[in-house]
Design a protein around this motif. Structure first.
Motif, PDB file in Angstrom:
ATOM      1  N   LYS A  73       0.829  -1.205   0.000  1.00  5.27           N
ATOM      2  CA  LYS A  73       0.000   0.000   0.000  1.00  5.27           C
ATOM      3  C   LYS A  73       0.864   1.257   0.000  1.00  5.27           C
ATOM      4  O   LYS A  73       0.565   2.238  -0.683  1.00  5.27           O
ATOM      5  CB  LYS A  73      -0.923  -0.007   1.216  1.00  5.27           C
ATOM      6  CG  LYS A  73      -2.042  -1.038   1.139  1.00  5.27           C
ATOM      7  CD  LYS A  73      -2.874  -1.046   2.408  1.00  5.27           C
ATOM      8  CE  LYS A  73      -3.966  -2.113   2.335  1.00  5.27           C
ATOM      9  NZ  LYS A  73      -4.745  -2.187   3.597  1.00  5.27           N
ATOM     10  N   ILE A  74       1.944   1.215   0.756  1.00  7.00           N
ATOM     11  CA  ILE A  74       2.841   2.370   0.811  1.00  7.00           C
ATOM     12  C   ILE A  74       3.467   2.641  -0.553  1.00  7.00           C
ATOM     13  O   ILE A  74       3.568   3.791  -0.997  1.00  7.00           O
ATOM     14  CB  ILE A  74       3.936   2.145   1.874  1.00  7.00           C
ATOM     15  CG1 ILE A  74       3.319   2.161   3.277  1.00  7.00           C
ATOM     16  CG2 ILE A  74       5.032   3.206   1.765  1.00  7.00           C
ATOM     17  CD1 ILE A  74       4.283   1.750   4.377  1.00  7.00           C
ATOM     18  N   PHE A  75       3.873   1.582  -1.235  1.00  4.42           N
ATOM     19  CA  PHE A  75       4.572   1.748  -2.507  1.00  4.42           C
ATOM     20  C   PHE A  75       3.635   1.935  -3.703  1.00  4.42           C
ATOM     21  O   PHE A  75       4.042   2.493  -4.722  1.00  4.42           O
ATOM     22  CB  PHE A  75       5.482   0.536  -2.767  1.00  4.42           C
ATOM     23  CG  PHE A  75       6.816   0.612  -2.077  1.00  4.42           C
ATOM     24  CD1 PHE A  75       7.918   1.167  -2.707  1.00  4.42           C
ATOM     25  CD2 PHE A  75       6.965   0.140  -0.777  1.00  4.42           C
ATOM     26  CE1 PHE A  75       9.146   1.240  -2.070  1.00  4.42           C
ATOM     27  CE2 PHE A  75       8.192   0.209  -0.130  1.00  4.42           C
ATOM     28  CZ  PHE A  75       9.287   0.763  -0.768  1.00  4.42           C
ATOM     29  N   GLU A  76       2.388   1.471  -3.588  1.00  5.67           N
ATOM     30  CA  GLU A  76       1.514   1.446  -4.762  1.00  5.67           C
ATOM     31  C   GLU A  76       0.296   2.355  -4.670  1.00  5.67           C
ATOM     32  O   GLU A  76      -0.333   2.630  -5.690  1.00  5.67           O
ATOM     33  CB  GLU A  76       1.064   0.002  -5.013  1.00  5.67           C
ATOM     34  CG  GLU A  76       2.226  -0.932  -5.314  1.00  5.67           C
ATOM     35  CD  GLU A  76       1.786  -2.381  -5.434  1.00  5.67           C
ATOM     36  OE1 GLU A  76       0.564  -2.636  -5.446  1.00  5.67           O
ATOM     37  OE2 GLU A  76       2.668  -3.260  -5.515  1.00  5.67           O
ATOM     38  N   PRO A  78      -1.104   5.910  -4.302  1.00  5.87           N
ATOM     39  CA  PRO A  78      -0.725   7.330  -4.303  1.00  5.87           C
ATOM     40  C   PRO A  78      -1.358   8.128  -3.164  1.00  5.87           C
ATOM     41  O   PRO A  78      -0.870   9.207  -2.815  1.00  5.87           O
ATOM     42  CB  PRO A  78      -1.235   7.833  -5.664  1.00  5.87           C
ATOM     43  CG  PRO A  78      -1.323   6.605  -6.504  1.00  5.87           C
ATOM     44  CD  PRO A  78      -1.726   5.510  -5.576  1.00  5.87           C
ATOM     45  N   GLU A  79      -2.433   7.593  -2.596  1.00  7.22           N
ATOM     46  CA  GLU A  79      -3.099   8.291  -1.498  1.00  7.22           C
ATOM     47  C   GLU A  79      -2.406   8.047  -0.157  1.00  7.22           C
ATOM     48  O   GLU A  79      -2.694   8.742   0.825  1.00  7.22           O
ATOM     49  CB  GLU A  79      -4.561   7.826  -1.399  1.00  7.22           C
ATOM     50  CG  GLU A  79      -5.385   8.093  -2.645  1.00  7.22           C
ATOM     51  CD  GLU A  79      -5.445   9.573  -2.972  1.00  7.22           C
ATOM     52  OE1 GLU A  79      -5.564  10.382  -2.023  1.00  7.22           O
ATOM     53  OE2 GLU A  79      -5.368   9.922  -4.166  1.00  7.22           O
ATOM     54  N   GLN A  85       7.719   9.189  -0.626  1.00  6.05           N
ATOM     55  CA  GLN A  85       9.054   8.999  -0.060  1.00  6.05           C
ATOM     56  C   GLN A  85       9.378   7.534   0.231  1.00  6.05           C
ATOM     57  O   GLN A  85      10.374   7.227   0.883  1.00  6.05           O
ATOM     58  CB  GLN A  85       9.180   9.805   1.236  1.00  6.05           C
ATOM     59  CG  GLN A  85       8.091   9.531   2.259  1.00  6.05           C
ATOM     60  CD  GLN A  85       8.245  10.374   3.505  1.00  6.05           C
ATOM     61  OE1 GLN A  85       9.369  10.639   3.936  1.00  6.05           O
ATOM     62  NE2 GLN A  85       7.138  10.814   4.074  1.00  6.05           N
ATOM     63  N   ALA A  86       8.550   6.624  -0.291  1.00  2.44           N
ATOM     64  CA  ALA A  86       8.710   5.203   0.020  1.00  2.44           C
ATOM     65  C   ALA A  86      10.091   4.667  -0.360  1.00  2.44           C
ATOM     66  O   ALA A  86      10.771   4.023   0.440  1.00  2.44           O
ATOM     67  CB  ALA A  86       7.620   4.392  -0.673  1.00  2.44           C
TER      68      ALA A  86
END
Length: 274
Positions: A73-76, A78-79, A85-86
């Motif tokens: 979720k962090i990497f994919e 955008p929200e 900054q991942a």
């Protein structure tokens, strides 16, 4: 510290994860300490203090716990507030150039490594003293992580650290027997694969030159190489001695042909003709 034990805090966990094994390796046999090393130690102490004061990387927890859903979720997404900054957070380095991928290897989080590999990270990168992720996993005895790195992600098993050690050598130094056996097996497979590539390259060069490469010889070599390549793909459980046998069989086929091509023809003199 045993990685399976619950730490007193995230800070202490990161501190120990990023210091125990590699710092042991750094300090062994280094009796003379110059000014540069002293400065490095001072900087590292500052880094440890920074960790203790709670300035933690937000990716640390999901990486150590194997929370791949959160990482994705962090990497994919955008929200996600960490989206922009991942990559920077993942590759943020400590004083000896270790990033959070090393934490994943130390913790044996193989699925985390699989997931993070999709985001274009360099799995062959190394620390200030040449330790790669493979060295790290080998030192900590993370066999499954080694298998993922070597068999799925094709990392370089021939990388050397500042001691000129392979990951296999580091595993041996820390008595990680299963890791040593696996890396020896992987090295045997690599040796056969590299020999096949060498033979194929030599064959291509001979075709361009004036050498006496007969069609029958060419087909013999190509078929022998193809059989060994197929054998590698279908015999993932083959023993080391079986892999070496395949390499020797290929050498026994190829060497006489290449020797014949490289041997100059004997020119018969006019006197011998008469």
């Amino acid at each position: 510290m045993d990685l399976e034990e619950a730490p007193d805090s995230e800070g202490s966990e990161k501190s120990e994860l990023f210091s125990q094994k590699e710092e042991e390796e750094f300090d062994e046999g280094e009796e003379e300490e110059d000014e540069e090393q002293k400065e490095e130690e001072e900087e590292e102490e500052k880094g440890e203090e920074k960790v203790k004061t709670g300035l933690l990387n937000p990716l640390l927890q999901p990486i150590l716990t194997g929370d791949v859903d959160s990482l994705q979720k962090i990497f994919e997404d955008p929200e996600n507030p960490l989206y922009d900054q991942a990559e920077h957070l993942l590759l943020e380095e400590d004083i000896v150039r270790r990033n959070l991928l090393y934490a994943a290897c130390m913790a044996g989080q193989s699925e985390v490594i699989r997931v993070l590999a999709k985001y274009g990270v360099n799995l062959n990168d190394n620390t200030a003293r040449g330790y790669t992720l493979l060295h790290c996993a080998a030192a900590w005895g993370r066999l499954e992580t080694l298998k993922v790195l070597v068999l799925e992600l094709d990392v370089d098993i021939e990388a050397l650290n500042f001691r000129k050690e392979l990951a296999r050598d580091v595993a041996a130094r820390y008595s990680q027997t299963e890791c040593v056996e696996f890396l020896d097996w992987a090295a045997a497979r690599l040796a056969l694969r590299k020999y096949i590539m060498k033979v194929s390259t030599t064959l291509a060069e001979l075709e361009k030159g004036p050498g006496r490469l007969f069609k029958e010889d060419k087909n013999t070599i190509l078929n022998a190489c193809r059989l060994r390549s197929d054998w590698l793909e279908t015999h993932l459980e083959a023993l080391i001695n079986e892999i070496f046998e395949q390499k020797q069989q290929l050498e026994d086929i190829v060497t006489p042909i290449f020797l014949k091509i490289s041997t100059p023809r004997q020119v018969r003199s006019a006197k011998s003709v008469t």
